[in-house]
Design a protein around this motif. Structure first.
Motif, PDB file in Angstrom:
ATOM      1  N   GLN A 252      52.806  39.368  66.222  1.00 28.81           N
ATOM      2  CA  GLN A 252      53.190  40.593  66.923  1.00 28.81           C
ATOM      3  C   GLN A 252      54.007  40.229  68.160  1.00 28.81           C
ATOM      4  OE1 GLN A 252      50.074  42.879  68.903  1.00 28.81           O
ATOM      5  NE2 GLN A 252      51.106  44.810  68.436  1.00 28.81           N
ATOM      6  N   ARG A 253      55.149  40.854  68.314  1.00 29.85           N
ATOM      7  CA  ARG A 253      55.981  40.616  69.489  1.00 29.85           C
ATOM      8  C   ARG A 253      55.256  41.048  70.764  1.00 29.85           C
ATOM      9  NH1 ARG A 253      62.081  42.629  68.347  1.00 29.85           N
ATOM     10  NH2 ARG A 253      61.744  43.316  70.504  1.00 29.85           N
TER      11      ARG A 253
ATOM     12  N   ASP B  57      56.488  42.471  73.488  1.00 26.89           N
ATOM     13  CA  ASP B  57      56.867  43.794  73.980  1.00 26.89           C
ATOM     14  C   ASP B  57      56.243  44.894  73.133  1.00 26.89           C
ATOM     15  OD1 ASP B  57      58.551  42.848  71.930  1.00 26.89           O
ATOM     16  OD2 ASP B  57      60.172  44.198  72.490  1.00 26.89           O
ATOM     17  N   HIS B  58      56.042  44.622  71.841  1.00 27.89           N
ATOM     18  CA  HIS B  58      55.362  45.603  70.997  1.00 27.89           C
ATOM     19  C   HIS B  58      53.891  45.708  71.396  1.00 27.89           C
ATOM     20  CE1 HIS B  58      58.533  45.247  67.532  1.00 27.89           C
ATOM     21  NE2 HIS B  58      59.019  45.748  68.649  1.00 27.89           N
ATOM     22  N   TRP B  59      53.260  44.569  71.671  1.00 26.00           N
ATOM     23  CA  TRP B  59      51.868  44.585  72.152  1.00 26.00           C
ATOM     24  C   TRP B  59      51.776  45.352  73.474  1.00 26.00           C
ATOM     25  CZ3 TRP B  59      50.166  42.688  76.840  1.00 26.00           C
ATOM     26  CH2 TRP B  59      48.777  42.682  77.047  1.00 26.00           C
TER      27      TRP B  59
ATOM     28  N   THR C 116      51.525  49.087  73.426  1.00 23.20           N
ATOM     29  CA  THR C 116      50.274  49.689  72.947  1.00 23.20           C
ATOM     30  C   THR C 116      49.184  49.709  74.016  1.00 23.20           C
ATOM     31  OG1 THR C 116      49.352  47.588  72.136  1.00 23.20           O
ATOM     32  CG2 THR C 116      50.795  48.828  70.639  1.00 23.20           C
TER      33      THR C 116
ATOM     34  N   ARG D  42      58.429  36.621  74.183  1.00 25.44           N
ATOM     35  CA  ARG D  42      58.511  37.832  73.358  1.00 25.44           C
ATOM     36  C   ARG D  42      58.226  37.543  71.894  1.00 25.44           C
ATOM     37  NH1 ARG D  42      63.134  42.408  73.943  1.00 25.44           N
ATOM     38  NH2 ARG D  42      61.828  42.735  75.773  1.00 25.44           N
TER      39      ARG D  42
END
Length: 492
Positions: free
Chosen positions: A242-243, A245-247, A250, A270
């Motif tokens: 999981q990237r 920035d995506h984490w 959330t 990242r």
């Protein structure tokens, strides 16, 4: 004119010989002549250079005559902010004193590994001058084999920027010359590929499992070696599931009473090491800060800059300057080579707003260290009785304070911390990944490896640079941490 002393540290020599008779008088000059005759009866050793015989004068036998000027077959694009705003001004700062011929720990890493004069700042500066003067041949100087030998083995570690007595910045000279070469003769495919780790990371993060499997597939690695020059023996950093920035998107971020900071999630945090970014967020929030990311940011441009793609690096810098704007919110960096782009190299590229950005940029460890100096109770840590050894990044040594990491490690109760006397890790981004530089990279790393192997088995190793961690993992059985991870693990 004032009858003062003619020479001190560097002796008399050619430039002052003509004045010695007036300085010492005829009787003493004659005694010196007699002493020399005893030891050098045939006058073979530096004739005329200490005892005057009329052949040398202050304004004779000059290396370059009046009006001498080095011509560049290109128009420089960097600002050379601290060196008269001049490519040649920077180049000619080298006075040949040989201070770069050091045994370590930093300048020059490839000289420490090889002992070859070509590998030091002086050797490289001499080659550049000789090539631009046409003393190595009549062909295009930018295509010179001698120039390639000088530049291709420079790690752009920036040690010369501070350790050279004249502060010659070879990393800037290298970037400028490579850029000029690529503008004129085209950019090789391998350079285009390796200088865009941002695109590689974004693409691989779509299907990280597949990307990781491909990097371990023997056939794919042999193709990468033959087409891109990437050494098949060099393990490549895996991509995260999981990237970062995506984490981050959330998470329900905490609102801190101390204010807001922008955390720069570099390309490797990242896409490859989100655990470091997550640790940094934990520490910053524990310290009372609201953490934001730079939304829509581009790569900092370090890989492109170091490989001579200055137009690409400028485009990235301009995009980042627009994203970050003209505010005063601190921008914190986990990767020293990204930090050095903001603190120095955006100014060299002439990016509008670069001065303001350089004032806002700080290494993560600098920021936390400064906080704890003013408020030692700002972060609560639990006892952690262990040994910590810290390897500092070359760019940190050149433009920041490597001692900040040691102070932070010692802020953890019971933690015994030591800043290692190490030089460059030898990886230097893409340098250590290339087949043509792989063996040299290992040789540069050997002193670091020896120090790490001598540590107690239970010692924690901290390394702030992603290249450093990559090299350490490859050559030792250590699992190096970022200082953010060490601090996050010790939070009360």
């Amino acid at each position: 004119e004032l009858k003062g002393s003619l020479a001190a540290e560097h002796g008399v020599g050619m430039a002052r010989t003509e004045f010695m008779a007036d300085q010492l008088g005829p009787e003493l000059i004659e005694v010196i002549r007699e002493v020399k005759a005893v030891f050098d009866p045939k006058n073979l050793m530096n004739p005329g250079k200490i005892i005057p015989d009329g052949r040398y004068a202050f304004d004779s036998h000059l290396r370059w005559g009046a009006g001498y000027e080095i011509k560049t077959p290109f128009e420089p694009v960097l600002e050379f902010v601290s060196k008269d705003h001049s490519f040649i001004g920077n180049l000619e700062q080298c006075n040949g004193c040989g201070g770069c011929r050091k045994a370590g720990p930093t300048m020059c890493p490839t000289f420490v590994a090889t002992g070859e004069d070509l590998m030091v700042t002086r050797g490289r500066a001499n080659i550049i001058r000789a090539v631009l003067d046409g003393r190595t041949g009549d062909g295009d100087p930018l295509q010179s084999e001698e120039l390639d030998a000088a530049l291709s083995n420079c790690l752009s570690c920036k040690a010369c920027r501070t350790e050279c007595p004249s502060n010659v910045d070879l990393a800037l000279l290298k970037a400028e010359l490579l850029h000029a070469k690529y503008r004129k003769h085209g950019t090789p495919f391998g350079i285009r590929f390796m200088s865009r780790v941002d695109r590689l990371g974004a693409l691989a993060s779509i299907a990280p499992g597949l990307a990781n499997a491909g990097m371990q597939w023997g056939v794919a690695r042999r193709m990468m070696e033959s087409i891109l020059g990437v050494a098949a023996d060099r393990p490549l950093p895996p991509y995260a599931a999981q990237r970062f920035d995506h984490w981050f998107a959330t998470q329900q971020g905490k609102t801190g009473a101390r204010g807001t900071v922008i955390l720069w999630d570099d390309c490797f945090v990242r896409h490859n090491e989100p655990n470091i970014g997550q640790a940094a967020v934990r520490v910053l929030e524990a310290a009372g800060y609201t953490v934001e990311l730079a939304k829509g940011r581009a790569c900092c441009g370090r890989p492109a800059f170091s490989m001579g793609r200055l137009d690409v690096a400028r485009g990235m810098g301009e995009a980042n300057a627009a994203v970050l704007g003209k505010g005063d919110t601190p921008v914190l960096f986990l990767e020293p080579s990204c930090y050095s782009m903001f603190s120095e190299d955006y100014r060299e590229l002439g990016i509008e707003g670069a001065d303001g950005l350089s004032q806002r940029a700080m290494l993560f460890e600098q920021f936390i260290d400064t906080l704890l100096k003013h408020d030692p109770a700002a972060i609560a840590f639990k006892d952690a009785k262990r040994h910590t050894a810290i390897h500092a990044h070359c760019h940190t040594k050149a433009i920041a304070d490597p001692g900040a990491q040691a102070r932070l490690a010692k802020a953890i109760p019971g933690n015994d911390a030591k800043l290692l006397n190490t030089g460059c890790c030898g990886m230097a981004g893409a340098f250590g990944a290339m087949k043509s530089k792989y063996e040299l990279s290992l040789a540069v790393a050997q002193p670091l490896v020896d120090q790490l192997k001598a540590l107690p088995a239970d010692a924690k190793v901290v390394a702030s640079g992603t290249s450093c961690r990559h090299q350490i993992e490859h050559l030792t059985d250590r699992k190096p941490l970022h200082i953010a991870e060490l601090l996050a693990d010790a939070l009360a």
